[in-house]
Design a protein around this motif. Structure first.
Motif, PDB file in Angstrom:
ATOM      1  N   THR A   1       0.831  -1.201   0.000  1.00 24.98           N
ATOM      2  CA  THR A   1       0.000   0.000   0.000  1.00 24.98           C
ATOM      3  C   THR A   1       0.871   1.259   0.000  1.00 24.98           C
ATOM      4  O   THR A   1       1.916   1.304   0.645  1.00 24.98           O
ATOM      5  CB  THR A   1      -0.954   0.013   1.216  1.00 24.98           C
ATOM      6  N   ASN A   2       0.458   2.237  -0.773  1.00 24.14           N
ATOM      7  CA  ASN A   2       1.149   3.520  -0.921  1.00 24.14           C
ATOM      8  C   ASN A   2       2.462   3.407  -1.701  1.00 24.14           C
ATOM      9  O   ASN A   2       3.330   4.264  -1.585  1.00 24.14           O
ATOM     10  CB  ASN A   2       1.426   4.168   0.447  1.00 24.14           C
TER      11      ASN A   2
ATOM     12  N   LEU B   1      -2.108   5.494   2.941  1.00 26.89           N
ATOM     13  CA  LEU B   1      -2.202   4.038   2.925  1.00 26.89           C
ATOM     14  C   LEU B   1      -3.628   3.644   2.554  1.00 26.89           C
ATOM     15  O   LEU B   1      -4.592   4.201   3.065  1.00 26.89           O
ATOM     16  CB  LEU B   1      -1.834   3.468   4.298  1.00 26.89           C
ATOM     17  N   PHE B   2      -3.748   2.670   1.643  1.00 27.83           N
ATOM     18  CA  PHE B   2      -5.054   2.189   1.168  1.00 27.83           C
ATOM     19  C   PHE B   2      -5.894   3.309   0.561  1.00 27.83           C
ATOM     20  O   PHE B   2      -7.088   3.416   0.808  1.00 27.83           O
ATOM     21  CB  PHE B   2      -5.846   1.502   2.289  1.00 27.83           C
ATOM     22  N   ALA B   3      -5.265   4.185  -0.232  1.00 26.15           N
ATOM     23  CA  ALA B   3      -6.032   5.226  -0.920  1.00 26.15           C
ATOM     24  C   ALA B   3      -6.998   4.601  -1.910  1.00 26.15           C
ATOM     25  O   ALA B   3      -8.085   5.105  -2.145  1.00 26.15           O
ATOM     26  CB  ALA B   3      -5.094   6.192  -1.631  1.00 26.15           C
ATOM     27  N   THR B   4      -6.603   3.460  -2.510  1.00 23.50           N
ATOM     28  CA  THR B   4      -7.461   2.760  -3.474  1.00 23.50           C
ATOM     29  C   THR B   4      -7.872   1.425  -2.887  1.00 23.50           C
ATOM     30  O   THR B   4      -7.028   0.676  -2.410  1.00 23.50           O
ATOM     31  CB  THR B   4      -6.699   2.520  -4.795  1.00 23.50           C
TER      32      THR B   4
ATOM     33  N   VAL C   1      -6.153  -3.515  -4.858  1.00 24.05           N
ATOM     34  CA  VAL C   1      -5.952  -3.020  -3.502  1.00 24.05           C
ATOM     35  C   VAL C   1      -4.512  -3.292  -3.081  1.00 24.05           C
ATOM     36  O   VAL C   1      -3.917  -4.297  -3.449  1.00 24.05           O
ATOM     37  CB  VAL C   1      -6.942  -3.703  -2.525  1.00 24.05           C
ATOM     38  N   GLY C   2      -3.937  -2.356  -2.312  1.00 22.96           N
ATOM     39  CA  GLY C   2      -2.566  -2.527  -1.848  1.00 22.96           C
ATOM     40  C   GLY C   2      -2.470  -3.588  -0.767  1.00 22.96           C
ATOM     41  O   GLY C   2      -3.409  -3.841  -0.026  1.00 22.96           O
ATOM     42  N   PHE C   3      -1.309  -4.222  -0.684  1.00 24.52           N
ATOM     43  CA  PHE C   3      -1.060  -5.224   0.349  1.00 24.52           C
ATOM     44  C   PHE C   3      -0.407  -4.541   1.551  1.00 24.52           C
ATOM     45  O   PHE C   3       0.078  -3.425   1.465  1.00 24.52           O
ATOM     46  CB  PHE C   3      -0.129  -6.325  -0.169  1.00 24.52           C
ATOM     47  N   ILE C   4      -0.371  -5.268   2.666  1.00 28.29           N
ATOM     48  CA  ILE C   4       0.238  -4.726   3.883  1.00 28.29           C
ATOM     49  C   ILE C   4       0.685  -5.888   4.749  1.00 28.29           C
ATOM     50  O   ILE C   4       0.174  -7.011   4.623  1.00 28.29           O
ATOM     51  CB  ILE C   4      -0.744  -3.806   4.648  1.00 28.29           C
ATOM     52  N   SER C   5       1.646  -5.636   5.630  1.00 27.97           N
ATOM     53  CA  SER C   5       2.149  -6.705   6.494  1.00 27.97           C
ATOM     54  C   SER C   5       1.102  -7.092   7.531  1.00 27.97           C
ATOM     55  O   SER C   5       0.247  -6.290   7.913  1.00 27.97           O
ATOM     56  CB  SER C   5       3.429  -6.255   7.203  1.00 27.97           C
ATOM     57  N   ASP C   6       1.209  -8.328   7.982  1.00 26.79           N
ATOM     58  CA  ASP C   6       0.326  -8.847   9.036  1.00 26.79           C
ATOM     59  C   ASP C   6      -1.152  -8.695   8.691  1.00 26.79           C
ATOM     60  O   ASP C   6      -1.989  -8.431   9.563  1.00 26.79           O
ATOM     61  CB  ASP C   6       0.592  -8.146  10.382  1.00 26.79           C
TER      62      ASP C   6
END
Length: 441
Positions: A208-209, A230-233, A255-260
């Motif tokens: 994300t971002n 973060l997670f704008a889309t 959609v953006g990915f993110i840790s955990d």
């Protein structure tokens, strides 16, 4: 208040080991960024080191008392713990701190709920939230006593309120799953239609971002919402674009990915991320200026593997090193010099530097299995000539009195249908020909 717990355990299976691919300060900065994404006013933040996590409250008694004092003195409405909390820990912390407490999953769900715009996105957020909420039903309210079953004084004790709540949530989850299955079938129909006009699909993935939506806008000349958040889309977007040699492809922003990211969140958004599974090529967009870019790339790779995309069975992946405009000049020049061949593509989605190289790289990738053929069609076959332009890339054309001769590039996907329709009109341009009439191959 935002807190970043660091579990200092030496066990190989400890949560500290699972999150050791980046520093606590970097994780705290990310949590602050997540909070800023929904306009939270952050009064206090910090890293909290925990030697012996407590099952009831995660933090020790002294730290809980200290946090309660900060909450009271600052009159805080929310405490964000950037760490998974059990339902019991969440309930006990809310009682002790006398304010609302959410963990990392709850924060991400709040952002998803704020960002969802389409019906599908809202369904996915509702499903993820209910699945998470179902595990949070603990006896923390007085209304959870048993409801009397039957009529009058003859009824038995019946089910507890907590059981009734859980049943209602499960019924809602099942209803949402059915609606999302309908969405999935609709997406599948759209994909089948796209396969009939076989334009290859290129999917943008990344942390994300990382700048996926900005790159998407630059390539497609669109105005998809893109912001330094973060997670704008959240909702997927698809657009058709034309590559340098005239080939058309469909570009997909996800959609953006993110840790955990919890497993049930990945499952809820699987319908959206199926675009990645169906892609012919994946562009992994990385924020190369971020200090934790390598750790972020690891998290993206793990999420792709959870979705079923791996190096052996998934689509080929090209790394895109974005935000080179934020690097110093010497390092940026070094990246641009070293990007020849099959390695990563360095660019800036904001300034446009390197975008042409990415387009050429994608074009070259798509052409690797193409056939170059010559086709000779009677001038009178106007509909067939029009079809030729739909099914192939016309590289060169010459018009005679009786025939139109064209050199065309046929994609791997179109090889079969093209052979069925134009087989008797096509020939290999390397062959010597003495007549002007077409012959099949």
């Amino acid at each position: 208040m935002i807190l970043e717990p660091v579990i200092q355990l030496r066990s190989e299976n400890s949560q500290a080991d699972l999150r050791s691919n980046r520093s606590p300060e970097a994780r705290l900065d990310e949590a602050i960024g997540l909070s800023a994404a929904i306009n939270l006013d952050i009064v206090h933040s910090g890293v909290v080191r925990i030697n012996n996590p407590k099952p009831a409250t995660l933090f020790g008694e002294g730290k809980v008392a200290e946090l309660a004092g900060i909450v009271a003195s600052e009159d805080l409405d929310l405490v964000v713990i950037d760490h998974p909390l059990s339902p019991v820990q969440q309930r006990n912390l809310e009682r002790r701190l006398k304010t609302k407490v959410i963990d990392r999953t709850g924060l991400i769900l709040e952002i998803f709920g704020d960002r969802a715009r389409t019906k599908e996105g809202k369904l996915q957020v509702d499903l993820a939230h209910l699945t998470w909420q179902k595990s949070r039903l603990v006896r923390s309210w007085t209304h959870l006593e048993r409801q009397r079953g039957g009529a009058g004084f003859m009824g038995g004790p019946g089910e507890t309120q907590i059981e009734a709540d859980r049943r209602q949530i499960q019924e809602r989850i099942i209803a949402l799953q059915k609606q999302l299955e309908s969405v999935r079938r609709t997406r599948e129909l759209h994909r089948k239609k796209r396969k009939k006009i076989p334009q290859p699909v290129v999917a943008l993935v990344g942390y994300t971002n990382a700048g996926k939506s900005t790159l998407f806008n630059h390539l497609t000349e669109s105005e998809v919402f893109a912001k330094d958040l973060l997670f704008a889309t959240l909702d997927p977007t698809l657009r058709k674009i034309t590559l340098p040699h005239g080939r058309e492809i469909i570009l997909s922003d996800t959609v953006g990915f993110i840790s955990d990211l919890p497993t049930h969140l990945v499952a809820a958004f699987r319908a959206t991320l199926e675009e990645v599974l169906e892609a012919d090529l994946i562009l992994h967009v990385r924020d190369i200026s971020h200090p934790d870019t390598d750790a972020q790339a690891e998290d993206v790779q793990k999420t792709l593997e959870e979705l079923g995309v791996d190096a052996l069975t998934g689509a080929p992946i090209i790394e895109v090193w974005n935000k080179i405009d934020l690097l110093d000049k010497d390092y940026r020049a070094k990246l641009l010099l070293e990007e020849q061949g099959e390695g990563p593509v360095a660019l800036s989605a904001v300034t446009g530097e390197g975008i042409d190289h990415l387009s050429a790289r994608v074009d070259s990738f798509m052409a690797r299995h193409d056939d170059i053929l010559s086709v000779r069609l009677p001038v009178a076959e106007g509909a067939l000539i029009a079809k030729l332009y739909q099914m192939a890339e016309v590289l060169e054309r010459s018009d005679g009195e009786e025939y139109v001769t064209a050199e065309v590039r046929v994609s791997d996907k179109q090889r079969g249908p093209f052979r069925d329709l134009f087989g008797k009109f096509a020939f290999d341009p390397s062959e010597e020909r003495t007549d002007t009439r077409p012959s099949g191959f």
